[in-house]
Design a protein around this motif. Structure first.
Motif, mmCIF file in Angstrom:
data_model
loop_
_atom_site.group_PDB
_atom_site.id
_atom_site.type_symbol
_atom_site.label_atom_id
_atom_site.label_comp_id
_atom_site.label_asym_id
_atom_site.label_seq_id
_atom_site.Cartn_x
_atom_site.Cartn_y
_atom_site.Cartn_z
ATOM 1 N N TYR A 330 0.820 -1.203 0.000
ATOM 2 C CA TYR A 330 0.000 0.000 0.000
ATOM 3 C C TYR A 330 0.861 1.263 0.000
ATOM 4 C CZ TYR A 330 -3.733 -3.249 1.357
ATOM 5 O OH TYR A 330 -4.625 -4.288 1.400
ATOM 6 N N GLU A 331 1.954 1.194 0.738
ATOM 7 C CA GLU A 331 2.874 2.351 0.777
ATOM 8 C C GLU A 331 3.459 2.616 -0.605
ATOM 9 O OE1 GLU A 331 6.663 3.717 0.234
ATOM 10 O OE2 GLU A 331 6.720 1.665 1.024
ATOM 11 N N ILE A 332 3.848 1.562 -1.310
ATOM 12 C CA ILE A 332 4.405 1.713 -2.658
ATOM 13 C C ILE A 332 3.345 2.281 -3.603
ATOM 14 C CG2 ILE A 332 5.299 0.465 -4.662
ATOM 15 C CD1 ILE A 332 6.608 -1.495 -2.675
ATOM 16 N N SER A 337 0.585 7.007 -6.414
ATOM 17 C CA SER A 337 -0.745 7.406 -6.866
ATOM 18 C C SER A 337 -1.351 8.588 -6.109
ATOM 19 C CB SER A 337 -1.707 6.221 -6.760
ATOM 20 O OG SER A 337 -1.897 5.852 -5.404
ATOM 21 N N ALA A 338 -0.939 8.784 -4.825
ATOM 22 C CA ALA A 338 -1.599 9.806 -4.006
ATOM 23 C C ALA A 338 -0.924 11.168 -4.137
ATOM 24 C CB ALA A 338 -1.613 9.365 -2.544
ATOM 25 N N ASP A 339 -1.675 12.192 -3.823
ATOM 26 C CA ASP A 339 -1.175 13.570 -3.821
ATOM 27 C C ASP A 339 -1.131 14.042 -2.374
ATOM 28 O OD1 ASP A 339 -0.574 16.232 -4.080
ATOM 29 O OD2 ASP A 339 -2.158 16.685 -5.524
ATOM 30 N N VAL A 340 0.091 14.173 -1.832
ATOM 31 C CA VAL A 340 0.252 14.516 -0.422
ATOM 32 C C VAL A 340 -0.267 15.914 -0.106
ATOM 33 C CG1 VAL A 340 2.568 15.513 -0.548
ATOM 34 C CG2 VAL A 340 1.882 14.243 1.497
ATOM 35 N N ARG A 341 -0.403 16.770 -1.124
ATOM 36 C CA ARG A 341 -0.882 18.140 -0.896
ATOM 37 C C ARG A 341 -2.379 18.183 -0.622
ATOM 38 N NH1 ARG A 341 1.760 20.289 -6.368
ATOM 39 N NH2 ARG A 341 0.908 18.232 -6.906
ATOM 40 N N GLN A 342 -3.064 17.072 -0.895
ATOM 41 C CA GLN A 342 -4.483 16.993 -0.589
ATOM 42 C C GLN A 342 -4.696 16.022 0.570
ATOM 43 O OE1 GLN A 342 -7.213 16.929 -3.922
ATOM 44 N NE2 GLN A 342 -5.526 17.271 -5.377
ATOM 45 N N GLY A 343 -5.805 16.130 1.257
ATOM 46 C CA GLY A 343 -6.045 15.346 2.456
ATOM 47 C C GLY A 343 -6.072 13.852 2.209
ATOM 48 N N ILE A 344 -5.768 13.110 3.263
ATOM 49 C CA ILE A 344 -5.723 11.655 3.150
ATOM 50 C C ILE A 344 -7.081 11.080 2.767
ATOM 51 C CG2 ILE A 344 -6.198 11.257 5.615
ATOM 52 C CD1 ILE A 344 -4.178 8.950 5.498
ATOM 53 N N PHE A 345 -8.174 11.804 3.139
ATOM 54 C CA PHE A 345 -9.512 11.331 2.806
ATOM 55 C C PHE A 345 -10.169 12.160 1.696
ATOM 56 C CE2 PHE A 345 -9.020 9.887 7.255
ATOM 57 C CZ PHE A 345 -9.161 8.535 7.046
ATOM 58 N N SER A 346 -9.358 12.942 0.997
ATOM 59 C CA SER A 346 -9.905 13.710 -0.130
ATOM 60 C C SER A 346 -10.302 12.755 -1.256
ATOM 61 C CB SER A 346 -8.879 14.703 -0.645
ATOM 62 O OG SER A 346 -7.774 14.021 -1.218
ATOM 63 N N LYS A 347 -11.246 13.180 -2.084
ATOM 64 C CA LYS A 347 -11.683 12.344 -3.200
ATOM 65 C C LYS A 347 -10.505 11.976 -4.096
ATOM 66 C CE LYS A 347 -15.562 13.316 -5.298
ATOM 67 N NZ LYS A 347 -16.568 13.949 -6.203
ATOM 68 N N ARG A 348 -9.584 12.909 -4.292
ATOM 69 C CA ARG A 348 -8.411 12.682 -5.148
ATOM 70 C C ARG A 348 -7.589 11.488 -4.664
ATOM 71 N NH1 ARG A 348 -4.457 11.060 -6.557
ATOM 72 N NH2 ARG A 348 -2.686 11.972 -7.692
ATOM 73 N N ASN A 349 -7.495 11.305 -3.348
ATOM 74 C CA ASN A 349 -6.699 10.216 -2.793
ATOM 75 C C ASN A 349 -7.539 8.997 -2.410
ATOM 76 O OD1 ASN A 349 -4.239 11.612 -3.002
ATOM 77 N ND2 ASN A 349 -4.603 12.683 -1.072
#
Length: 452
Positions: A330-332, A337-349
């Motif tokens: 999951y970390e890899i 895939s995730a964008d650290v500038r947006q929240g961990i529960f944001s739709k983007r992530n």
């Protein structure tokens, strides 16, 4: 200290931009949280395989091997923790095994070597956890409905569906309460099984006790190295840097307390399960001692409610184990895939997390259903995966970091361990693959039984 290092042909992005570090490997835990994670990573239902491992070694060699593996792995994990502490004090806090190996050994290929081995281990254990959980459900179903039509792969599909839901816990640290429950469950099913074994061994229907080894010297040797590989896999974890990463900085000294907690649990569970199971069943021990207590022919050798409760405890803990060993994958995935500038529960992530983690769990579930060969695969994983990561690399990392003199005892102890376990790993790999080939005639894709 928050900046990642550059290692040769590849470049790690800074911690502030690293979603794998910021999200999955959040550093918020206390030392006892690390103890919970370690215990879940090591003390699992595979300890019920110890009587099976003893049958290839016998009483004396079995005790020696179990104790030696315990002592060496504790020492190994302690050394790795020291190396991580040393790097943190120097301003390079490593939260991934692959980063640590590449930094200390100064070679880009070590990064890829570790990530390959670690991925194989973690995926293998995730597959094994789903397979064993499915087998637990099938055992309960078969006793409640002997003529039922459901097959093993149906139960594996059920477990996979539950694992997909549980996989959405966003961080390793968020598993701390689940892993405390896992620790309690490990005591629960171990002592239920130990009590069941004592009951079976003292009953009128006690099975005949035969502790003899293989008749031919070559078979005896191969069985011994296969058993060594199994015990190595049982003690291995391969994710200690990632577990230490969950500790709130500074992490110095905290991991040792977590290790002491973990090995206290190991002492009470491993020895009691190994002794009681091998005492009752000897060289007829199954790769899952609960199956020995519930033979295909004849009545169960212990009260059904005791075995049923033990199976429920095993089933519940397998979910926790599957979660822990999925964290590296999951970390890899989230790092890419995730964008650290947006929240961990944001739709983007959130959406990519749900999709990628679900696909990973579905893949593991599909392989578990297609290739249910748990006993043989455990030995191969132990030899090829756990022995290099847990018995060889930590000593090498310590020697490279602290540079003990050639006249010091620790230098020679570390090098002796490296040589002995490299040889044991090679022999174990050969004997484990040999057994896999011998048992191949019993393998059936989407089989309804787990091959020992």
């Amino acid at each position: 200290m928050d900046e990642a290092q550059n290692y040769g042909p590849f470049q790690e992005i800074s911690r502030e931009e690293d979603a794998g570090a910021s999200f999955v490997l959040q550093s918020k835990g206390r030392w006892w949280h690390a103890g919970f994670h370690l215990t879940t990573a090591i003390v699992g239902p595979t300890l019920l395989t110890l009587p099976y491992a003893f049958r290839g070694l016998g009483w004396v060699a079995g005790f020696i091997c179990l104790t030696a593996m315990g002592a060496v792995t504790f020492y190994s994990y302690y050394l790795m923790s020291l190396v991580l502490d040393h790097c943190e004090k120097a301003g390079r806090r490593h939260i991934r095994f692959r980063e640590l190996a590449a930094d200390v050994l100064g070679s880009g290929w070590m990064f890829y070597f570790v990530i390959l081995i670690q991925t194989a281990i973690n995926t293998g254990i995730s597959i094994g956890a789903i397979l064993l959980a499915g087998e637990c459900l099938k055992i309960m179903y078969s006793n409640l409905s002997p003529d039922g039509s459901l097959k093993l792969y149906h139960f594996i599909a059920m477990v996979t569906a539950v694992m997909i839901l549980l996989s959405q816990f966003p961080t390793f640290h968020s598993l701390r309460h689940i892993n405390l429950g896992s620790l309690v469950l490990s005591f629960g099913y171990t002592f239920l099984v130990v009590g069941a074994c004592i009951n079976a061994g003292t009953s009128e229907n006690a099975p005949p006790k035969d502790y003899s080894l293989e008749s031919s010297e070559s078979s005896k040797l191969f069985s011994a190295f296969t058993s060594i590989s199994i015990i190595a896999a049982i003690f291995g974890n391969g994710i200690l840097p990632e577990i230490q990463a969950t500790l709130a900085p500074p992490a110095t000294g905290k991991m040792v307390k977590g290790l002491i907690m973990c090995y206290t649990v190991i002492f009470f569970t491993f020895y009691s399960a190994a002794v009681s199971g091998y005492w009752v069943f000897g060289n007829k021990s199954n790769s899952n001692i609960i199956k020995s207590l519930m033979p295909d022919e004849g009545p169960p050798l212990a009260p059904v409610w005791v075995l049923g409760l033990a199976i429920v405890f095993v089933l519940l803990q397998l979910f926790a184990i599957g979660l822990v060993y999925s964290q590296v994958a999951y970390e890899i995935m989230e790092k890419k895939s995730a964008d650290v500038r947006q929240g961990i529960f944001s739709k983007r992530n959130l959406i990519p997390r749900i999709i990628l983690r679900s696909l990973y769990v579905i893949f593991c579930g599909f392989i578990a259903a297609m290739l249910p060969f748990f006993g043989d695969i455990s030995a191969v994983v132990g030899a090829i995966g756990f022995i290099p990561l847990d018995f060889v690399l930590p000593m090498l990392l310590y020697n490279m970091t602290y540079k003990p003199t050639k006249s010091s005892s620790i230098y020679w102890i570390n090098n002796c361990i490296i040589v002995v376990f490299t040889i044991a790993g090679l022999m174990g790999a050969f004997s484990s693959v040999r057994k896999l080939v011998i048992d191949a005639k019993e393998f059936k894709i989407f089989s309804d039984d787990v091959v020992d």
